[in-house]
Enzyme design. Structure first.
Site, PDB file in Angstrom:
ATOM      1  N   ASP A 163       0.850  -1.193   0.000  1.00  0.00           N
ATOM      2  CA  ASP A 163       0.000   0.000   0.000  1.00  0.00           C
ATOM      3  C   ASP A 163       0.884   1.241   0.000  1.00  0.00           C
ATOM      4  O   ASP A 163       1.423   1.625   1.038  1.00  0.00           O
ATOM      5  CB  ASP A 163      -0.917   0.023   1.226  1.00  0.00           C
ATOM      6  CG  ASP A 163      -1.995   1.093   1.131  1.00  0.00           C
ATOM      7  OD1 ASP A 163      -1.774   2.092   0.422  1.00  0.00           O
ATOM      8  OD2 ASP A 163      -3.055   0.933   1.750  1.00  0.00           O
ATOM      9  N   ARG A 227     -14.101  -2.614  -5.723  1.00  0.00           N
ATOM     10  CA  ARG A 227     -15.053  -2.017  -6.646  1.00  0.00           C
ATOM     11  C   ARG A 227     -14.866  -2.661  -8.016  1.00  0.00           C
ATOM     12  O   ARG A 227     -13.780  -3.113  -8.365  1.00  0.00           O
ATOM     13  CB  ARG A 227     -14.846  -0.492  -6.765  1.00  0.00           C
ATOM     14  CG  ARG A 227     -15.473   0.326  -5.640  1.00  0.00           C
ATOM     15  CD  ARG A 227     -16.978   0.309  -5.702  1.00  0.00           C
ATOM     16  NE  ARG A 227     -17.608   1.110  -4.671  1.00  0.00           N
ATOM     17  CZ  ARG A 227     -17.979   0.661  -3.495  1.00  0.00           C
ATOM     18  NH1 ARG A 227     -17.760  -0.588  -3.169  1.00  0.00           N
ATOM     19  NH2 ARG A 227     -18.580   1.450  -2.627  1.00  0.00           N
ATOM     20  N   GLU A 254     -20.353  -9.021 -13.938  1.00  0.00           N
ATOM     21  CA  GLU A 254     -20.363  -8.489 -15.298  1.00  0.00           C
ATOM     22  C   GLU A 254     -20.590  -9.655 -16.250  1.00  0.00           C
ATOM     23  O   GLU A 254     -20.241 -10.801 -15.937  1.00  0.00           O
ATOM     24  CB  GLU A 254     -19.029  -7.809 -15.633  1.00  0.00           C
ATOM     25  CG  GLU A 254     -18.835  -6.448 -14.998  1.00  0.00           C
ATOM     26  CD  GLU A 254     -17.608  -5.738 -15.545  1.00  0.00           C
ATOM     27  OE1 GLU A 254     -17.689  -4.521 -15.757  1.00  0.00           O
ATOM     28  OE2 GLU A 254     -16.577  -6.393 -15.772  1.00  0.00           O
ATOM     29  N   HIS A 268     -22.812  -8.023  -4.598  1.00  0.00           N
ATOM     30  CA  HIS A 268     -22.477  -6.776  -3.898  1.00  0.00           C
ATOM     31  C   HIS A 268     -22.975  -6.811  -2.451  1.00  0.00           C
ATOM     32  O   HIS A 268     -23.645  -5.890  -1.974  1.00  0.00           O
ATOM     33  CB  HIS A 268     -23.058  -5.567  -4.627  1.00  0.00           C
ATOM     34  CG  HIS A 268     -22.362  -4.289  -4.286  1.00  0.00           C
ATOM     35  ND1 HIS A 268     -22.736  -3.082  -4.782  1.00  0.00           N
ATOM     36  CD2 HIS A 268     -21.304  -4.025  -3.478  1.00  0.00           C
ATOM     37  CE1 HIS A 268     -21.963  -2.124  -4.303  1.00  0.00           C
ATOM     38  NE2 HIS A 268     -21.080  -2.682  -3.507  1.00  0.00           N
ATOM     39  N   ILE A 269     -22.603  -7.867  -1.738  1.00  0.00           N
ATOM     40  CA  ILE A 269     -23.061  -8.050  -0.358  1.00  0.00           C
ATOM     41  C   ILE A 269     -21.931  -7.895   0.653  1.00  0.00           C
ATOM     42  O   ILE A 269     -22.113  -8.173   1.834  1.00  0.00           O
ATOM     43  CB  ILE A 269     -23.729  -9.431  -0.163  1.00  0.00           C
ATOM     44  CG1 ILE A 269     -22.741 -10.560  -0.499  1.00  0.00           C
ATOM     45  CG2 ILE A 269     -24.995  -9.541  -1.002  1.00  0.00           C
ATOM     46  CD1 ILE A 269     -23.243 -11.944  -0.122  1.00  0.00           C
TER      47      ILE A 269
END
Length: 389
Positions: A163, A227, A254, A268-269
């Site tokens: 990171d 995302r 997708e 998306h949970i």
């Protein structure tokens, strides 16, 4: 009295957090929006709107540039759903290591009388591996990534972290046994699992693509619970066909990844738990109150993060362009109205700046004229006068 308008289902515990100084959903011209996933990209914002808070991490459903130009501060609630995402990633790591979904499908398909004998014969098809001793690369060590890294350590895994934007606060949350490296290539080179936890922006779209996947070891398991778009799904499908990736888990479906046996798609949970929704709603409500009543911008996405103790009778806040002589122009206008500055703070975030001015007295007859004068400065987006509660 401040007015708040909500979108989506905001947990009641969050709405109950608001004090009597706030009304909820009583007007279409509110001071604040408290939202979750509603798409505001093409929305018309009322002139009254001063703040938008997303009860969650991502703000890709909010037009940040347009909001800034209208003087609207945009916030998220980082960390509110971090534990929920962490637990889902850990669950899917266990699933992929032990072939749980495939084993479940097999058992449901073989329920005849001789099931015991047959399963004893066939169960070797589902032999898996243990997580202990395996390596995981965690790309992004913020709220979620740091939790995933620490959880993996607790499972006996070896953790490699990358990171380049790691904050000091985030660094304190990470176990010192996490091996930090300075590139994605070094992080993924020997990892059995790779998981990505970074915000979506112009620098992270396509962060994990063909080049990065080529650097991974054969048979790696890849996770995208950040995302859509951060992992190149076309590249992931190709890597699966080439046996570079053995399994890909993502929260963002997708067409290109649909109906692929080696891809697990969840709808998306990642942050969809009762606890996460409660945390986000409560944090969001407190953020609305802190900004409207004090001008604080902690966790603001489009303004510099500032928290200044409010000890005077009045506070003036100015959102403006980050250009020379802005503080001088603002001070000149205050002097014109005979206002003495008790305290002033200024900070910038790229092209936008935020100035907080504390004063002891303000002639109420001049307040409107002062706001008009400050707003007449071409580079100013919004001026607010806050009375100490």
């Amino acid at each position: 009295m401040y007015e708040v308008k909500t979108f989506n289902a905001i947990a009641q515990s969050g709405l109950d957090t608001f004090t009597d100084n706030f009304e909820i959903n009583q007007t279409d011209e509110p001071d604040a929006y408290l939202i979750r996933s509603v798409n505001l990209l093409a929305a018309d914002f009322p002139e009254s709107l001063k703040i938008i808070v997303r009860a969650g991490a991502g703000v890709n459903n909010v037009p940040l540039d347009r909001a800034t130009e209208k003087g609207i501060a945009v916030f998220n609630t980082p960390g509110s759903n971090a534990n929920a995402v962490k637990e889902l990633v850990v669950a899917l790591m266990i699933d992929t290591a032990r072939n749980l979904f495939a084993a479940h499908d097999y058992s449901n398909a073989h329920t005849e009388a001789d099931v015991s004998q047959r399963t004893e014969k066939d169960k070797t098809k589902f032999n898996g591996t243990e997580l202990a001793g395996k390596k995981i690369a965690v790309i992004g060590l913020g709220n979620v990534g740091s939790m995933v890294a620490n959880a993996a350590l607790n499972l006996g895994m070896k953790v490699i972290g990358y990171d380049p934007y790691l904050s000091a606060n985030a660094a304190w949350r990470i176990n010192n046994k996490v091996k930090r490296v300075d590139s994605i290539k070094k992080a993924v080179k020997t990892a059995d699992f790779v998981t990505v936890h970074v915000p979506k922006n112009e620098n992270t779209i396509g962060l994990i693509g063909t080049k990065e996947m080529t650097e991974m070891k054969d048979g790696v398991v890849l996770f995208n619970y950040s995302r859509v778009g951060i992992v190149d799904n076309h590249a992931a499908v190709k890597a699966i066909r080439n046996e570079k990736i053995s399994h890909y888990c993502t929260d963002f479906g997708e067409p290109v990844i649909a109906n692929q046996p080696q891809i697990t798609i969840t709808p998306h949970i990642g942050g969809s738990t009762l606890e996460a929704e409660t945390n986000g709603a409560i944090q969001g409500a407190n953020t609305v109150m802190d900004y409207l009543e004090n001008g604080d911008t902690t966790h603001c996405v489009n303004l510099p993060n500032m928290q200044v103790s409010f000890e005077t009778a009045y506070r003036i806040t100015v959102i403006h362009q980050n250009v020379p002589n802005m503080v001088g122009q603002i001070s000149t206008q205050l002097a014109h109205y005979g206002i003495n500055i008790e305290n002033m703070a200024n900070a910038a975030k790229k092209s936008v700046a935020y100035t907080i001015i504390d004063i002891d007295g303000l002639n109420q007859n001049n307040e409107s004229d002062l706001i008009t004068a400050l707003n007449s400065i071409v580079e100013v987006y919004r001026v607010r006068v806050i009375k100490h509660q």
